[in-house]
Design an enzyme around this catalytic site. Structure first.
Site, PDB file in Angstrom:
ATOM      1  N   ASP A  75       0.850  -1.177   0.000  1.00 12.49           N
ATOM      2  CA  ASP A  75       0.000   0.000   0.000  1.00 12.49           C
ATOM      3  C   ASP A  75       0.893   1.237   0.000  1.00 12.49           C
ATOM      4  O   ASP A  75       2.007   1.195   0.542  1.00 12.49           O
ATOM      5  CB  ASP A  75      -0.894   0.008   1.257  1.00 12.49           C
ATOM      6  CG  ASP A  75      -2.019  -1.005   1.152  1.00 12.49           C
ATOM      7  OD1 ASP A  75      -2.099  -1.714   0.137  1.00 12.49           O
ATOM      8  OD2 ASP A  75      -2.825  -1.082   2.112  1.00 12.49           O
ATOM      9  N   ASP A 135       0.466   3.937   1.657  1.00 10.16           N
ATOM     10  CA  ASP A 135       0.444   4.705   2.904  1.00 10.16           C
ATOM     11  C   ASP A 135       1.095   3.964   4.069  1.00 10.16           C
ATOM     12  O   ASP A 135       0.927   4.343   5.215  1.00 10.16           O
ATOM     13  CB  ASP A 135      -1.004   5.086   3.249  1.00 10.16           C
ATOM     14  CG  ASP A 135      -1.943   3.882   3.283  1.00 10.16           C
ATOM     15  OD1 ASP A 135      -1.453   2.735   3.383  1.00 10.16           O
ATOM     16  OD2 ASP A 135      -3.168   4.094   3.211  1.00 10.16           O
ATOM     17  N   TRP A 155     -13.339  -1.920  -1.313  1.00 11.21           N
ATOM     18  CA  TRP A 155     -12.428  -2.215  -0.209  1.00 11.21           C
ATOM     19  C   TRP A 155     -12.709  -3.582   0.423  1.00 11.21           C
ATOM     20  O   TRP A 155     -13.861  -3.932   0.688  1.00 11.21           O
ATOM     21  CB  TRP A 155     -12.548  -1.119   0.861  1.00 11.21           C
ATOM     22  CG  TRP A 155     -11.616  -1.334   2.013  1.00 11.21           C
ATOM     23  CD1 TRP A 155     -10.332  -0.875   2.131  1.00 11.21           C
ATOM     24  CD2 TRP A 155     -11.895  -2.081   3.186  1.00 11.21           C
ATOM     25  NE1 TRP A 155      -9.790  -1.299   3.307  1.00 11.21           N
ATOM     26  CE2 TRP A 155     -10.741  -2.048   3.981  1.00 11.21           C
ATOM     27  CE3 TRP A 155     -13.010  -2.799   3.643  1.00 11.21           C
ATOM     28  CZ2 TRP A 155     -10.647  -2.682   5.211  1.00 11.21           C
ATOM     29  CZ3 TRP A 155     -12.925  -3.442   4.876  1.00 11.21           C
ATOM     30  CH2 TRP A 155     -11.755  -3.371   5.648  1.00 11.21           C
ATOM     31  N   GLU A 184      -9.816  -8.961  -0.575  1.00  9.50           N
ATOM     32  CA  GLU A 184      -8.829  -9.488  -1.538  1.00  9.50           C
ATOM     33  C   GLU A 184      -7.615 -10.078  -0.819  1.00  9.50           C
ATOM     34  O   GLU A 184      -7.060 -11.082  -1.266  1.00  9.50           O
ATOM     35  CB  GLU A 184      -8.435  -8.407  -2.559  1.00  9.50           C
ATOM     36  CG  GLU A 184      -7.314  -7.450  -2.171  1.00  9.50           C
ATOM     37  CD  GLU A 184      -7.670  -6.530  -1.016  1.00  9.50           C
ATOM     38  OE1 GLU A 184      -8.856  -6.416  -0.685  1.00  9.50           O
ATOM     39  OE2 GLU A 184      -6.747  -5.928  -0.432  1.00  9.50           O
ATOM     40  N   ASP A 185      -7.241  -9.469   0.322  1.00  6.18           N
ATOM     41  CA  ASP A 185      -6.073  -9.996   1.050  1.00  6.18           C
ATOM     42  C   ASP A 185      -6.376 -11.366   1.669  1.00  6.18           C
ATOM     43  O   ASP A 185      -5.512 -12.232   1.725  1.00  6.18           O
ATOM     44  CB  ASP A 185      -5.572  -8.995   2.107  1.00  6.18           C
ATOM     45  CG  ASP A 185      -6.689  -8.438   2.974  1.00  6.18           C
ATOM     46  OD1 ASP A 185      -7.879  -8.715   2.700  1.00  6.18           O
ATOM     47  OD2 ASP A 185      -6.377  -7.723   3.949  1.00  6.18           O
ATOM     48  N   MET A 236       0.801   3.642   9.378  1.00  4.96           N
ATOM     49  CA  MET A 236      -0.028   3.993   8.218  1.00  4.96           C
ATOM     50  C   MET A 236      -0.408   5.466   8.324  1.00  4.96           C
ATOM     51  O   MET A 236      -0.799   5.929   9.406  1.00  4.96           O
ATOM     52  CB  MET A 236      -1.295   3.140   8.153  1.00  4.96           C
ATOM     53  CG  MET A 236      -1.981   3.263   6.807  1.00  4.96           C
ATOM     54  SD  MET A 236      -3.558   2.386   6.712  1.00  4.96           S
ATOM     55  CE  MET A 236      -4.646   3.646   7.318  1.00  4.96           C
ATOM     56  N   HIS A 239      -5.865   8.469   7.119  1.00  6.75           N
ATOM     57  CA  HIS A 239      -6.605   9.013   5.963  1.00  6.75           C
ATOM     58  C   HIS A 239      -8.063   8.606   6.038  1.00  6.75           C
ATOM     59  O   HIS A 239      -8.420   7.663   6.755  1.00  6.75           O
ATOM     60  CB  HIS A 239      -5.982   8.510   4.649  1.00  6.75           C
ATOM     61  CG  HIS A 239      -6.071   7.022   4.483  1.00  6.75           C
ATOM     62  ND1 HIS A 239      -7.170   6.391   3.950  1.00  6.75           N
ATOM     63  CD2 HIS A 239      -5.202   6.037   4.819  1.00  6.75           C
ATOM     64  CE1 HIS A 239      -6.955   5.077   3.943  1.00  6.75           C
ATOM     65  NE2 HIS A 239      -5.775   4.835   4.476  1.00  6.75           N
ATOM     66  N   ARG A 284     -11.609   7.265   4.112  1.00  4.52           N
ATOM     67  CA  ARG A 284     -11.918   6.319   3.042  1.00  4.52           C
ATOM     68  C   ARG A 284     -11.986   7.074   1.718  1.00  4.52           C
ATOM     69  O   ARG A 284     -12.587   8.138   1.641  1.00  4.52           O
ATOM     70  CB  ARG A 284     -13.261   5.653   3.328  1.00  4.52           C
ATOM     71  CG  ARG A 284     -13.525   4.427   2.503  1.00  4.52           C
ATOM     72  CD  ARG A 284     -14.833   3.797   2.877  1.00  4.52           C
ATOM     73  NE  ARG A 284     -14.831   3.211   4.223  1.00  4.52           N
ATOM     74  CZ  ARG A 284     -14.156   2.116   4.562  1.00  4.52           C
ATOM     75  NH1 ARG A 284     -13.424   1.481   3.667  1.00  4.52           N
ATOM     76  NH2 ARG A 284     -14.199   1.643   5.791  1.00  4.52           N
TER      77      ARG A 284
END
Ligand code: UDH
Ligand code: MN
Length: 358
Positions: free
Chosen positions: A204, A206, A266, A269-270, A296, A299, A301
């Site tokens: 990612d 971030d 979101w 998938e992981d 991280m 932030h 969404r």
């Protein structure tokens, strides 16, 4: 006569012997001298290569520079010195370091602080031969501020880790729902078109590791690197968690048919990737919870990346879907590829939910 000639003859023989000795000495000296010069010439060429390989023009993140890459390639292939393999533990690691996101980052400064990074975000250690060639793949859309912090922290860290690496920003073009895993598959394919990478770190934009002993390389099992994130109070949120940053060798990635292409929005998938790894008989390798600390950037969404309501149904069916959804079904269209001083930017049309790329 014989007696009177004897001293002359001895003298003559001595002279010849002396001459022969001098000639031998001269030859040896000459050979030694030449050898040193060849070696020195090699060193000069090598150091020159390093110096010339600094990017000299075009502000970071603004204009591409194609000529430096060509020059670097030539220098890299003519480098004559055989190098030792890089050590298992890189010698310049510093361990835990302070990561913060309050200061503003100027990309030109980042570039000046990373002069050994070549165009497109490539680096090769000069002091040893890296054992792996690592492509760092970042899924991306509209996160320029985060990217600056990532480049600021990661380029120095990856160099301290003595990695031979390249940085690939895979930008989802357009306004469709975001698809992290499909972008990562695109990064895998596109990086392989550039070089024979044998390790892929998927990160990612971030997430910043807080300890450089968390090495961005591949292991004999797929590796999860973001094991203790600040946003989860420096703990794994659950045992199967495989989100944030991971590293798979080319073989490991191919063995699981890559990542799923059909998780839009979101989440999930992981977990699907975790399932794929387990269903192909592999396990997860991880650093310990101290070395694996990460921050991280806080932030909100993003638009068009709402939680995917289908994710629970999908991760229940990985065993079936992984056979036909992955590298073997990947469809996309590269719209543009640009080489910036600190990264390679690939703008790609990946279509949308139920819509193939145009
Ligand atoms: N990403 C983008 N652009 C987007 C969406 C995602 O670049 O519009 C990439 C980026 O690399 C990001 C990654 O996809 O780091 C994962 O997305 P994320 O950071 O949104 O995922 P995270 O797990 O989701 O951090 C947190 C949701 C926001 C919660 C806010 C409530 N406090
Ligand atoms: Mn995030």
């Amino acid at each position: 006569m014989m007696r009177s000639c004897a001293p002359g003859r001895v003298f003559q023989v001595s002279c010849v012997a002396l001459l022969a000795l001098s000639a031998l000495h001269l030859t040896v000296t000459l050979l030694y001298y030449l050898d040193i010069h060849v070696y020195t010439a090699q060193m000069v060429r090598r150091i020159g290569g390093l110096l010339i390989s600094q990017p000299t023009s075009s502000p970071a993140g603004i204009s591409p520079n194609f000529t430096a890459a060509a020059r670097n390639r030539t220098l890299a292939t003519t480098s004559p010195l055989p190098l030792q393999p890089c050590p298992e533990t890189p010698p310049r690691l510093v361990g835990p370091s302070r990561i913060e996101f309050s200061q503003s980052i100027n990309l030109e400064d980042v570039r000046q602080n990373n002069l050994l990074v070549r165009e497109g975000g490539r680096y090769t250690p000069s002091e040893c031969t890296a054992l792996q060639k690592v492509a760092v793949i970042i899924p991306f859309r509209d996160r320029d501020e985060h990217l600056k912090y990532w480049l600021y922290y990661l380029h120095p860290l990856l160099q301290r880790q003595q990695l031979d690496y390249g940085v690939y920003i895979i930008n989802q073009h357009g306004e469709e729902t975001f698809n992290r895993a499909k972008l990562l598959n695109v990064g895998f394919m596109e990086a392989l078109k550039e070089d024979n990478y044998n390790c892929f770190v998927f990160s990612d934009v971030d997430l910043i590791p807080m300890d450089d002993r968390n090495i961005y390389k591949c292991y004999n099992q797929p590796r999860h690197l973001a094991v203790s994130m600040d946003k989860f109070s420096f703990r794994l949120p659950y045992k199967q968690f495989f989100g944030g940053i991971s590293a798979l060798s080319r073989e490991q990635h191919e063995k699981i048919n890559g990542f799923p292409n059909d998780y839009w929005g979101w989440g999930g998938e992981d977990d699907d990737i975790y399932n794929r790894i387990v269903f192909r008989g592999m396990g997860i390798s991880r650093p310990d919870g101290v070395i694996g600390k990460c921050r991280m950037i806080v932030h909100r969404r993003d638009k068009k990346n709402e939680p995917n309501p289908q994710r629970f149904d999908r991760i229940a069916r990985t065993r079936q879907t992984m056979q036909n959804d992955g590298l073997n079904s990947l469809k996309y269209k590269v719209l543009q590829m640009r080489k910036y001083p600190l990264y390679t930017f690939i703008d790609v049309d990946i279509g949308g939910p139920g819509r193939p790329p145009s």
